[in-house]
Structure formats: structure tokens, C-alpha cells
Design a protein around this motif. Structure first.
Motif, PDB file in Angstrom:
ATOM      1  N   TYR A 163     -42.145 -60.240  54.100  1.00  0.00           N
ATOM      2  CA  TYR A 163     -42.227 -58.828  54.101  1.00  0.00           C
ATOM      3  C   TYR A 163     -42.389 -58.492  52.890  1.00  0.00           C
ATOM      4  CZ  TYR A 163     -41.039 -60.084  59.100  1.00  0.00           C
ATOM      5  OH  TYR A 163     -40.056 -60.193  60.705  1.00  0.00           O
ATOM      6  N   GLN A 164     -43.616 -57.623  52.948  1.00  0.00           N
ATOM      7  CA  GLN A 164     -43.680 -56.323  51.408  1.00  0.00           C
ATOM      8  C   GLN A 164     -43.761 -55.286  51.862  1.00  0.00           C
ATOM      9  OE1 GLN A 164     -47.561 -58.304  49.851  1.00  0.00           O
ATOM     10  NE2 GLN A 164     -46.657 -60.046  49.440  1.00  0.00           N
ATOM     11  N   VAL A 165     -43.321 -54.714  51.021  1.00  0.00           N
ATOM     12  CA  VAL A 165     -43.831 -53.240  50.234  1.00  0.00           C
ATOM     13  C   VAL A 165     -43.465 -52.585  49.085  1.00  0.00           C
ATOM     14  CG1 VAL A 165     -41.379 -51.367  50.669  1.00  0.00           C
ATOM     15  CG2 VAL A 165     -41.306 -53.102  52.217  1.00  0.00           C
ATOM     16  N   GLU A 166     -44.427 -51.931  49.392  1.00  0.00           N
ATOM     17  CA  GLU A 166     -45.722 -51.510  48.066  1.00  0.00           C
ATOM     18  C   GLU A 166     -45.857 -50.290  48.033  1.00  0.00           C
ATOM     19  OE1 GLU A 166     -49.752 -53.091  45.782  1.00  0.00           O
ATOM     20  OE2 GLU A 166     -49.192 -53.548  47.895  1.00  0.00           O
ATOM     21  N   ALA A 167     -45.171 -49.702  46.477  1.00  0.00           N
ATOM     22  CA  ALA A 167     -45.542 -48.281  46.153  1.00  0.00           C
ATOM     23  C   ALA A 167     -46.803 -48.549  44.832  1.00  0.00           C
ATOM     24  CB  ALA A 167     -44.410 -47.676  45.674  1.00  0.00           C
ATOM     25  N   GLU A 168     -48.325 -47.741  45.612  1.00  0.00           N
ATOM     26  CA  GLU A 168     -49.439 -47.953  44.386  1.00  0.00           C
ATOM     27  C   GLU A 168     -49.841 -47.373  43.356  1.00  0.00           C
ATOM     28  OE1 GLU A 168     -52.145 -47.045  47.008  1.00  0.00           O
ATOM     29  OE2 GLU A 168     -52.304 -48.756  48.099  1.00  0.00           O
ATOM     30  N   LYS A 169     -50.447 -47.562  42.845  1.00  0.00           N
ATOM     31  CA  LYS A 169     -49.882 -46.110  41.018  1.00  0.00           C
ATOM     32  C   LYS A 169     -50.452 -45.092  41.744  1.00  0.00           C
ATOM     33  CE  LYS A 169     -52.178 -48.666  37.667  1.00  0.00           C
ATOM     34  NZ  LYS A 169     -53.370 -49.231  36.747  1.00  0.00           N
ATOM     35  N   GLY A 170     -49.401 -44.044  41.293  1.00  0.00           N
ATOM     36  CA  GLY A 170     -49.207 -42.628  41.596  1.00  0.00           C
ATOM     37  C   GLY A 170     -48.932 -41.850  43.087  1.00  0.00           C
ATOM     38  N   GLN A 171     -47.779 -43.421  43.451  1.00  0.00           N
ATOM     39  CA  GLN A 171     -47.139 -43.298  44.519  1.00  0.00           C
ATOM     40  C   GLN A 171     -45.010 -43.830  43.891  1.00  0.00           C
ATOM     41  OE1 GLN A 171     -48.604 -44.959  47.863  1.00  0.00           O
ATOM     42  NE2 GLN A 171     -51.263 -43.601  47.952  1.00  0.00           N
ATOM     43  N   ARG A 172     -44.605 -43.440  45.238  1.00  0.00           N
ATOM     44  CA  ARG A 172     -42.634 -44.404  45.440  1.00  0.00           C
ATOM     45  C   ARG A 172     -43.004 -43.799  46.661  1.00  0.00           C
ATOM     46  NH1 ARG A 172     -41.903 -39.781  41.226  1.00  0.00           N
ATOM     47  NH2 ARG A 172     -41.688 -40.375  38.820  1.00  0.00           N
ATOM     48  N   LYS A 208     -30.027 -50.508  50.019  1.00  0.00           N
ATOM     49  CA  LYS A 208     -31.735 -49.757  49.820  1.00  0.00           C
ATOM     50  C   LYS A 208     -31.630 -49.649  48.662  1.00  0.00           C
ATOM     51  CE  LYS A 208     -28.921 -45.850  51.691  1.00  0.00           C
ATOM     52  NZ  LYS A 208     -27.934 -44.537  51.497  1.00  0.00           N
ATOM     53  N   VAL A 209     -33.337 -49.449  48.401  1.00  0.00           N
ATOM     54  CA  VAL A 209     -34.362 -49.185  47.569  1.00  0.00           C
ATOM     55  C   VAL A 209     -35.257 -48.479  46.989  1.00  0.00           C
ATOM     56  CG1 VAL A 209     -36.119 -51.372  46.565  1.00  0.00           C
ATOM     57  CG2 VAL A 209     -34.072 -51.986  48.167  1.00  0.00           C
ATOM     58  N   TRP A 210     -35.117 -48.073  46.006  1.00  0.00           N
ATOM     59  CA  TRP A 210     -36.271 -47.104  45.394  1.00  0.00           C
ATOM     60  C   TRP A 210     -37.483 -47.635  44.715  1.00  0.00           C
ATOM     61  CZ3 TRP A 210     -31.372 -45.986  46.164  1.00  0.00           C
ATOM     62  CH2 TRP A 210     -30.784 -44.621  47.179  1.00  0.00           C
ATOM     63  N   LEU A 211     -38.596 -47.422  44.997  1.00  0.00           N
ATOM     64  CA  LEU A 211     -39.647 -48.164  44.018  1.00  0.00           C
ATOM     65  C   LEU A 211     -40.419 -47.211  43.312  1.00  0.00           C
ATOM     66  CD1 LEU A 211     -39.366 -50.259  47.076  1.00  0.00           C
ATOM     67  CD2 LEU A 211     -41.957 -51.210  46.491  1.00  0.00           C
ATOM     68  N   ASN A 212     -40.913 -47.730  42.529  1.00  0.00           N
ATOM     69  CA  ASN A 212     -41.158 -46.647  41.172  1.00  0.00           C
ATOM     70  C   ASN A 212     -42.601 -47.266  41.342  1.00  0.00           C
ATOM     71  OD1 ASN A 212     -41.771 -45.059  39.481  1.00  0.00           O
ATOM     72  ND2 ASN A 212     -40.860 -45.940  37.524  1.00  0.00           N
ATOM     73  N   SER A 213     -43.683 -46.138  40.990  1.00  0.00           N
ATOM     74  CA  SER A 213     -45.315 -46.480  40.923  1.00  0.00           C
ATOM     75  C   SER A 213     -45.575 -47.435  40.366  1.00  0.00           C
ATOM     76  CB  SER A 213     -45.502 -45.600  39.723  1.00  0.00           C
ATOM     77  OG  SER A 213     -45.440 -44.422  40.797  1.00  0.00           O
ATOM     78  N   GLY A 252     -42.800 -54.774  39.333  1.00  0.00           N
ATOM     79  CA  GLY A 252     -42.549 -53.586  39.167  1.00  0.00           C
ATOM     80  C   GLY A 252     -40.817 -53.211  38.538  1.00  0.00           C
ATOM     81  N   GLU A 253     -40.933 -51.976  39.054  1.00  0.00           N
ATOM     82  CA  GLU A 253     -39.963 -51.068  38.800  1.00  0.00           C
ATOM     83  C   GLU A 253     -38.599 -50.864  40.105  1.00  0.00           C
ATOM     84  OE1 GLU A 253     -37.078 -47.870  35.495  1.00  0.00           O
ATOM     85  OE2 GLU A 253     -39.738 -48.439  36.111  1.00  0.00           O
ATOM     86  N   ALA A 284     -26.211 -59.573  42.396  1.00  0.00           N
ATOM     87  CA  ALA A 284     -25.328 -58.553  42.169  1.00  0.00           C
ATOM     88  C   ALA A 284     -24.837 -59.030  43.687  1.00  0.00           C
ATOM     89  CB  ALA A 284     -25.864 -57.600  42.440  1.00  0.00           C
ATOM     90  N   LEU A 285     -23.104 -57.905  43.684  1.00  0.00           N
ATOM     91  CA  LEU A 285     -22.639 -57.847  44.786  1.00  0.00           C
ATOM     92  C   LEU A 285     -21.384 -56.804  44.953  1.00  0.00           C
ATOM     93  CD1 LEU A 285     -20.859 -61.906  44.570  1.00  0.00           C
ATOM     94  CD2 LEU A 285     -22.305 -60.712  46.843  1.00  0.00           C
ATOM     95  N   GLY A 286     -22.609 -55.791  45.979  1.00  0.00           N
ATOM     96  CA  GLY A 286     -21.746 -54.808  46.013  1.00  0.00           C
ATOM     97  C   GLY A 286     -22.107 -53.652  44.402  1.00  0.00           C
ATOM     98  N   THR A 287     -23.236 -53.764  44.425  1.00  0.00           N
ATOM     99  CA  THR A 287     -23.944 -52.678  43.009  1.00  0.00           C
ATOM    100  C   THR A 287     -24.601 -52.209  42.927  1.00  0.00           C
ATOM    101  OG1 THR A 287     -23.821 -53.090  40.456  1.00  0.00           O
ATOM    102  CG2 THR A 287     -24.931 -54.741  41.916  1.00  0.00           C
ATOM    103  N   SER A 288     -24.800 -51.353  42.295  1.00  0.00           N
ATOM    104  CA  SER A 288     -26.675 -50.682  42.283  1.00  0.00           C
ATOM    105  C   SER A 288     -26.809 -50.786  40.328  1.00  0.00           C
ATOM    106  CB  SER A 288     -25.733 -49.028  41.939  1.00  0.00           C
ATOM    107  OG  SER A 288     -24.953 -48.817  41.856  1.00  0.00           O
ATOM    108  N   PHE A 289     -27.991 -50.883  40.425  1.00  0.00           N
ATOM    109  CA  PHE A 289     -28.641 -51.123  39.045  1.00  0.00           C
ATOM    110  C   PHE A 289     -30.848 -51.141  39.100  1.00  0.00           C
ATOM    111  CE2 PHE A 289     -28.274 -55.263  41.686  1.00  0.00           C
ATOM    112  CZ  PHE A 289     -29.708 -55.560  41.743  1.00  0.00           C
ATOM    113  N   ASN A 290     -30.918 -51.467  37.859  1.00  0.00           N
ATOM    114  CA  ASN A 290     -32.446 -51.473  37.869  1.00  0.00           C
ATOM    115  C   ASN A 290     -32.995 -52.262  37.187  1.00  0.00           C
ATOM    116  OD1 ASN A 290     -34.080 -48.225  38.714  1.00  0.00           O
ATOM    117  ND2 ASN A 290     -34.800 -49.518  36.261  1.00  0.00           N
ATOM    118  N   VAL A 291     -34.236 -52.507  36.997  1.00  0.00           N
ATOM    119  CA  VAL A 291     -34.652 -53.590  37.456  1.00  0.00           C
ATOM    120  C   VAL A 291     -36.129 -52.983  37.309  1.00  0.00           C
ATOM    121  CG1 VAL A 291     -35.677 -56.065  37.684  1.00  0.00           C
ATOM    122  CG2 VAL A 291     -33.770 -55.253  38.431  1.00  0.00           C
ATOM    123  N   LYS A 292     -37.016 -53.374  35.904  1.00  0.00           N
ATOM    124  CA  LYS A 292     -37.538 -53.195  35.237  1.00  0.00           C
ATOM    125  C   LYS A 292     -38.839 -54.013  34.872  1.00  0.00           C
ATOM    126  CE  LYS A 292     -41.339 -50.210  32.087  1.00  0.00           C
ATOM    127  NZ  LYS A 292     -40.507 -49.917  30.955  1.00  0.00           N
TER     128      LYS A 292
END
Length: 333
Positions: free
Chosen positions: A122-131, A141-146, A167-168, A192-200
Motif C-alpha cells: 500500500y502506498q500513500v503519496e503527497a505530490e509537489k505542492g501538496q501534503r 499517525k503519519v503526516w507527509l510533507n510535499s 521524502g519527509e 521506535a516504540l511509542g514515540t514521535s519523530f520526524n524523518v527527512k
């Protein structure tokens, strides 16, 4: 034991029998000795396969597939041949006997056939100019940058919880001590286990950066491995094959993009242009190489494209012109 009918039953389970052969099976099932033959056959194969594990999910899936197969075949026979109603009822009784025997011997049969379901991606994608944002099956929960893509398989959470990232993205990981959560970026893995972090981890960037906000993570790249505490950041340099840990002063900058805010820490206009291309899907043209090296620091909260360049031009000697999907930067005279 009637080996001919046992082999026919085995073929029936694989969906290889003809309507005539299925009618032969029906006649055999009416024999009171048939059930004992079937049970004996599958008990033998059960013991032979006793050292092989098969997940409950697979067993149930096979069980339901068999019920569906029997049901569909019985309906087809009823339509093509005008059986009496009592014949159809008997078929259901014999079908139930088959299911009972097959459930007993399903492990042996499945391993004999080597029918292992293929995991879907399964894939989730945010194209350029989108989030974009997505909740994974475990509640993470995952938030995708552009210009970002994440992918995971249908077996996510059965053992490890593995997500591939290009991406990020910002992660709020659901707690699950029994299943590791791992983000794979190609060169570096973040666990990770039970944590919040950002990966770029953009393909065109020199560095892969993971920033920890709560909990703990383990970052691994080749033979290098480090464990981070909150408000720390790990950077893997793709060129130098080096892993470094830092405690940046403004660690919150790494996640500001989720709130539509842009944070810059002494970045060159050339680097800023790459980020803006991802965020707004615009091409930025420089009138001179000198302009590319101008630097900017600060946080831009109202980040419309015009607002971004208006603020940058206040601290840098540049002028900008918008031509469709192209921004032209020149030095202020």
C-alpha cells in the motif's frame, strides 16, 4: 482406504475437479465408511506436518475459501442438473463433513501445496505542492510533507511494523511493545516504540535526518547505530557514510511544516529553492550564481509563495518576478 476418492478430494480442494468428478465425490460421501477414510487420511498428514507452523489467520482464510468453493460448486450443480431438493440438502451435509475433515488437516494440505499468500503493498503519496496524512493499521499517525511517499505491506504488524519512506514525514507511533516500528529510508533505518519523530529522506538531499521529540529511537546506517533521546537529531551523510548526533537549539523547526510554517536556519537560497520547489511545485531560476549563496534564517508563518519571497527579500539583496510557474530571482541593484 479408497485412495482414488481421497486423491479426488485432494484435487477438489485445489479446484481441479470437473462437474462429473464432483458428482462422483457426492456419491462417495453418502457412504458411511467415507468419513472414516477421510479422517484417517488427514490425521496421518497432520502428524507428518506437526513441526510446521501456520498462522491462525491463514487457516481461517483457507477454511472460508473452502466453504465458498463448496457453496459455489453446489449452486452450479443445482443449476445445470435438476436434482431433487432432498439431494441438495444431503450435499450440504456432506459439504459440512468435508469442512470438518479439512480443518483438521488444513496445515498439512497447505504446506503440501505451498500456497503462501503474497503480501500486497500500500502506498500513500503527497505530490509537489501538496501534503497528506494517514493512519496506519495499528493507529500510528503519519503526516507527509510535499513530494513524499510512504509504503507498507499488508503483513504490517504481523511481526515488525515496517514503513518505507522517500521524502519527509512526521510520525506519532502507537505503542506496541511486541512489534517494532521501523522506518526505512534506504541508507538509514529508524526504529521506535511509542514515540514521535520526524524523518527527512529526500533522494536528492545529501543528508538523511531524523529528529526525536518524545520517547526514543534507534537509528542504524550500515555498521553505525545510535540511540536518541528527546530533542536530539541524527544526521546520516550519504557521501561521507557518516552518522552524527546533535542537539539543535531549535529542534522544533523540524516539525513546523505540519502547521504550514517554514523554518530556515542559515540556509542558502539554493537550498531554499529546492524546498520551495517541493512545497509549491514551482521552478526557481537564478540570474547569477552569486545569488544562490545568499543565506536566510527565520520562521515564516503565513507561507504563501509571495509572502515567502517578500520576507526573504527584506534580509537579502534580491528581487523576484513571478512568470507562471517560474520564479526569477535577481540581485537588487
Amino acid at each position: 482406504m479408497d485412495n482414488t476418492n481421497i486423491l479426488l478430494l485432494d484435487r477438489f480442494m485445489r479446484g481441479e475437479t470437473s462437474p462429473e468428478e464432483e458428482q462422483q465425490l457426492l456419491l462417495w460421501f453418502r457412504d458411511v465408511d467415507a468419513q472414516e477414510d477421510i479422517l484417517t487420511f488427514y490425521r496421518q498428514h497432520w502428524h507428518e506436518a506437526s513441526d510446521k507452523e501456520l498462522s491462525e489467520d491463514v487457516q481461517l482464510r483457507m477454511f472460508h475459501q473452502l466453504k465458498t468453493k463448496i457453496r459455489s460448486e453446489s449452486i452450479a450443480i443445482k443449476k445445470t442438473r435438476k436434482f431433487e431438493k432432498r439431494w441438495f440438502i444431503r450435499w450440504g451435509q456432506y459439504a459440512a463433513a468435508i469442512i470438518l475433515c479439512v480443518v483438521v488437516g488444513i496445515t498439512s494440505h497447505l504446506y503440501t501445496r505451498q500456497s503462501v499468500p503474497v503480501a500486497k503493498e500500500y502506498q500513500v503519496e503527497a505530490e509537489k505542492g501538496q501534503r497528506a496524512s494517514v493512519m496506519l493499521p495499528d493507529g500510528t499517525k503519519v503526516w507527509l510533507n510535499s513530494h513524499t511517499q510512504i509504503s507498507y505491506n499488508s503483513n504490517y504488524g504481523m511481526k515488525d511494523r515496517i514503513v518505507a519512506l522517500v521524502g519527509e514525514a512526521y510520525f506519532e507511533v502507537a505503542k506496541d511493545k511486541d512489534h517494532r516500528f521501523i522506518v526505512k529510508t534506504g541508507e538509514m533505518e529508524v526504529e521506535a516504540l511509542g514515540t514521535s519523530f520526524n524523518v527527512k529522506a529526500y533522494k536528492e538531499d545529501r543528508d538523511v535526518i531524523a529528529t526525536l521529540f518524545t520517547g526514543s529511537i534507534r537509528a542504524t546506517a550500515g555498521s553505525h547505530s545510535v540511540i536518541l533521546s528527546p530533542d536530539q537529531q541524527v544526521c546520516f551523510n550519504r557521501i561521507e557514510d557518516d552518522l552524527k548526533v546533535d542537539s539543535p537549539e531549535n529542534v522544533v523547526y523540524a516539525s513546523m511544516w505540519r502547521d504550514n510554517e517554514l523554518a530556515f536556519k542559515g540556509e542558502t537560497l539554493n537550498d531554499i529553492a529546492i524546498r520551495l520547489n517541493r512545497l509549491y511545485n514551482v521552478h526557481i531560476e537564478f540570474k547569477s550564481e552569486k545569488i544562490k549563496q545568499f543565506r536566510f534564517s527565520g520562521v515564516i508563518k503565513n507561507n504563501s509563495l509571495d509572502n515567502v519571497f517578500e520576507i526573504i527579500s527584506l534580509t537579502s539583496p534580491i528581487m523576484y518576478e513571478s512568470l507562471g510557474d517560474t520564479i526569477v530571482l535577481s540581485e537588487r541593484q
